[in-house]
Design an enzyme around this catalytic site. Structure first.
Site, PDB file in Angstrom:
ATOM      1  N   LYS A   9      46.375  86.920 -30.256  1.00  0.00           N
ATOM      2  CA  LYS A   9      45.948  85.969 -30.166  1.00  0.00           C
ATOM      3  C   LYS A   9      46.115  85.234 -28.811  1.00  0.00           C
ATOM      4  O   LYS A   9      47.080  85.851 -27.843  1.00  0.00           O
ATOM      5  CB  LYS A   9      46.439  84.921 -31.277  1.00  0.00           C
ATOM      6  CG  LYS A   9      46.019  85.349 -32.792  1.00  0.00           C
ATOM      7  CD  LYS A   9      46.429  84.468 -33.884  1.00  0.00           C
ATOM      8  CE  LYS A   9      46.124  84.811 -35.429  1.00  0.00           C
ATOM      9  NZ  LYS A   9      46.699  83.904 -36.133  1.00  0.00           N
ATOM     10  N   TYR A  49      37.017  83.917 -39.483  1.00  0.00           N
ATOM     11  CA  TYR A  49      37.666  82.918 -40.324  1.00  0.00           C
ATOM     12  C   TYR A  49      36.783  82.099 -41.211  1.00  0.00           C
ATOM     13  O   TYR A  49      37.228  81.148 -41.761  1.00  0.00           O
ATOM     14  CB  TYR A  49      38.396  82.012 -39.579  1.00  0.00           C
ATOM     15  CG  TYR A  49      39.776  82.554 -38.700  1.00  0.00           C
ATOM     16  CD1 TYR A  49      40.749  83.215 -39.333  1.00  0.00           C
ATOM     17  CD2 TYR A  49      39.986  82.451 -37.407  1.00  0.00           C
ATOM     18  CE1 TYR A  49      41.745  83.671 -38.880  1.00  0.00           C
ATOM     19  CE2 TYR A  49      40.857  83.088 -36.708  1.00  0.00           C
ATOM     20  CZ  TYR A  49      41.999  83.530 -37.711  1.00  0.00           C
ATOM     21  OH  TYR A  49      43.004  84.369 -36.882  1.00  0.00           O
ATOM     22  N   ASN A 112      50.949  81.910 -34.215  1.00  0.00           N
ATOM     23  CA  ASN A 112      51.687  82.972 -34.911  1.00  0.00           C
ATOM     24  C   ASN A 112      51.256  84.202 -34.148  1.00  0.00           C
ATOM     25  O   ASN A 112      51.397  85.263 -34.616  1.00  0.00           O
ATOM     26  CB  ASN A 112      51.504  82.896 -36.247  1.00  0.00           C
ATOM     27  CG  ASN A 112      50.247  83.022 -36.963  1.00  0.00           C
ATOM     28  OD1 ASN A 112      49.390  83.033 -36.013  1.00  0.00           O
ATOM     29  ND2 ASN A 112      49.944  82.927 -38.033  1.00  0.00           N
ATOM     30  N   HIS A 115      46.757  88.613 -35.392  1.00  0.00           N
ATOM     31  CA  HIS A 115      46.245  88.421 -36.541  1.00  0.00           C
ATOM     32  C   HIS A 115      46.150  90.061 -36.973  1.00  0.00           C
ATOM     33  O   HIS A 115      46.176  90.883 -35.956  1.00  0.00           O
ATOM     34  CB  HIS A 115      44.690  88.233 -36.306  1.00  0.00           C
ATOM     35  CG  HIS A 115      43.679  88.848 -37.290  1.00  0.00           C
ATOM     36  ND1 HIS A 115      43.812  87.867 -38.763  1.00  0.00           N
ATOM     37  CD2 HIS A 115      43.076  89.834 -37.934  1.00  0.00           C
ATOM     38  CE1 HIS A 115      42.901  88.397 -39.519  1.00  0.00           C
ATOM     39  NE2 HIS A 115      42.373  89.548 -39.169  1.00  0.00           N
ATOM     40  N   GLU A 126      36.498  93.638 -40.820  1.00  0.00           N
ATOM     41  CA  GLU A 126      36.618  93.027 -39.644  1.00  0.00           C
ATOM     42  C   GLU A 126      36.429  93.905 -38.470  1.00  0.00           C
ATOM     43  O   GLU A 126      36.087  93.745 -37.648  1.00  0.00           O
ATOM     44  CB  GLU A 126      38.221  92.602 -39.536  1.00  0.00           C
ATOM     45  CG  GLU A 126      38.414  91.157 -40.693  1.00  0.00           C
ATOM     46  CD  GLU A 126      39.917  90.898 -40.660  1.00  0.00           C
ATOM     47  OE1 GLU A 126      40.056  89.765 -41.301  1.00  0.00           O
ATOM     48  OE2 GLU A 126      40.712  91.489 -40.185  1.00  0.00           O
TER      49      GLU A 126
HETATM   50  P1  IDP Z   1      47.251  85.707 -41.793  1.00  0.00           P
HETATM   51  O1  IDP Z   1      46.755  85.266 -40.214  1.00  0.00           O
HETATM   52  O2  IDP Z   1      48.733  85.966 -42.057  1.00  0.00           O
HETATM   53  O3  IDP Z   1      46.421  86.615 -42.620  1.00  0.00           O
HETATM   54  P2  IDP Z   1      45.913  83.349 -43.141  1.00  0.00           P
HETATM   55  O4  IDP Z   1      46.408  82.593 -44.466  1.00  0.00           O
HETATM   56  O5  IDP Z   1      44.592  84.260 -43.246  1.00  0.00           O
HETATM   57  O6  IDP Z   1      47.134  84.273 -42.412  1.00  0.00           O
HETATM   58  O7  IDP Z   1      45.385  82.315 -42.050  1.00  0.00           O
HETATM   59  C1  IDP Z   1      44.883  82.525 -40.733  1.00  0.00           C
HETATM   60  C2  IDP Z   1      45.545  81.942 -39.549  1.00  0.00           C
HETATM   61  O8  IDP Z   1      45.267  80.640 -39.854  1.00  0.00           O
HETATM   62  C3  IDP Z   1      47.086  82.152 -39.538  1.00  0.00           C
HETATM   63  O9  IDP Z   1      47.352  83.251 -38.941  1.00  0.00           O
HETATM   64  C4  IDP Z   1      47.312  80.916 -38.653  1.00  0.00           C
HETATM   65  O10 IDP Z   1      47.072  81.161 -37.258  1.00  0.00           O
HETATM   66  C5  IDP Z   1      46.246  79.846 -39.467  1.00  0.00           C
HETATM   67  N1  IDP Z   1      46.901  78.967 -40.350  1.00  0.00           N
HETATM   68  C6  IDP Z   1      47.096  79.282 -41.526  1.00  0.00           C
HETATM   69  N2  IDP Z   1      47.614  78.140 -42.186  1.00  0.00           N
HETATM   70  C7  IDP Z   1      47.861  77.304 -41.311  1.00  0.00           C
HETATM   71  C8  IDP Z   1      48.500  76.097 -41.395  1.00  0.00           C
HETATM   72  O11 IDP Z   1      48.769  75.460 -42.483  1.00  0.00           O
HETATM   73  N3  IDP Z   1      48.630  75.171 -40.471  1.00  0.00           N
HETATM   74  C9  IDP Z   1      47.921  75.783 -39.008  1.00  0.00           C
HETATM   75  N4  IDP Z   1      47.458  77.052 -38.950  1.00  0.00           N
HETATM   76  C10 IDP Z   1      47.413  77.755 -40.068  1.00  0.00           C
HETATM   77 MG    MG Z   2      44.453  86.407 -43.127  1.00  0.00          MG
END
Ligand code: IDP
Ligand code: MG
Length: 150
Positions: A9, A49, A112, A115, A126
């Site tokens: 990312k 997303y 984080n 992805h 995807e």
């Molecule tokens: P993942 O990336 O581990 O699959 P997902 O639940 O699919 O996690 O969420 C997608 C992305 O959305 C996360 O990687 C993160 O960047 C963002 N995200 C998820 N939950 C939060 C939150 O509570 N606050 C801010 N960003 C979030």
């Molecule tokens: Mg996800």
């Protein structure tokens, strides 16, 4: 062979961690199938997303993923989706296991770094969303028989 989309990312790119991420998947034994360094369009971000539309973090998430270039890749291997998610670590870096990418390089869920597809079917969807068929390389490595049992 199972495939996963992996994105370094914008924060990972800005922090110079593309090579670190690639090195970890190479060492794991996964095989690279495609890669491109690109700016994510608003349309692609929304399609990628779509499942999160309406959530409180959605607008910030779209702004984050479109804020600067990403390194998009496809990696394959036996059980690649689960193996890659394991190497990536939990969504919230503070809950990610030591030794995972999100543990070792991140602190906040909104930054984080990476992805990875969450299920084999998601990987198929995807990969098709991010890559054209001609951008994916079908190839074998000499070392494959020492990494893949079959
Ligand atoms: P993942 O990336 O581990 O699959 P997902 O639940 O699919 O996690 O969420 C997608 C992305 O959305 C996360 O990687 C993160 O960047 C963002 N995200 C998820 N939950 C939060 C939150 O509570 N606050 C801010 N960003 C979030
Ligand atoms: Mg996800």
């Amino acid at each position: 062979m199972e495939r996963s989309l992996v994105l370094v990312k914008p924060d990972g790119v800005q922090r110079g961690l593309i090579g670190e991420v690639i090195a970890r998947f190479e060492r794991r034994g996964l095989r690279l199938v495609g890669a491109k360094f690109m700016q994510v369009s608003l349309d692609l971000a929304k399609a990628h997303y779509a499942e999160h539309e309406g959530k409180p973090f959605y607008d910030g998430l779209i702004a984050y993923i479109t804020s600067a270039p990403v390194m998009a890749m496809v990696w394959e291997g036996p059980n690649a989706v689960a193996a890659i998610r394991q190497t990536v670590g939990s969504t919230k870096p503070a809950e990610a296991a030591p030794g995972t990418i999100r543990h070792d390089f991140a602190l906040e869920v909104g930054r984080n770094l990476i992805h990875a597809s969450d299920k084999p079917e998601t990987g198929v969807r995807e990969v098709a969303l991010w890559f054209k068929a001609e951008e994916l390389v079908d190839w074998k490595r000499e070392v494959d028989r020492w990494v893949f049992e079959k």
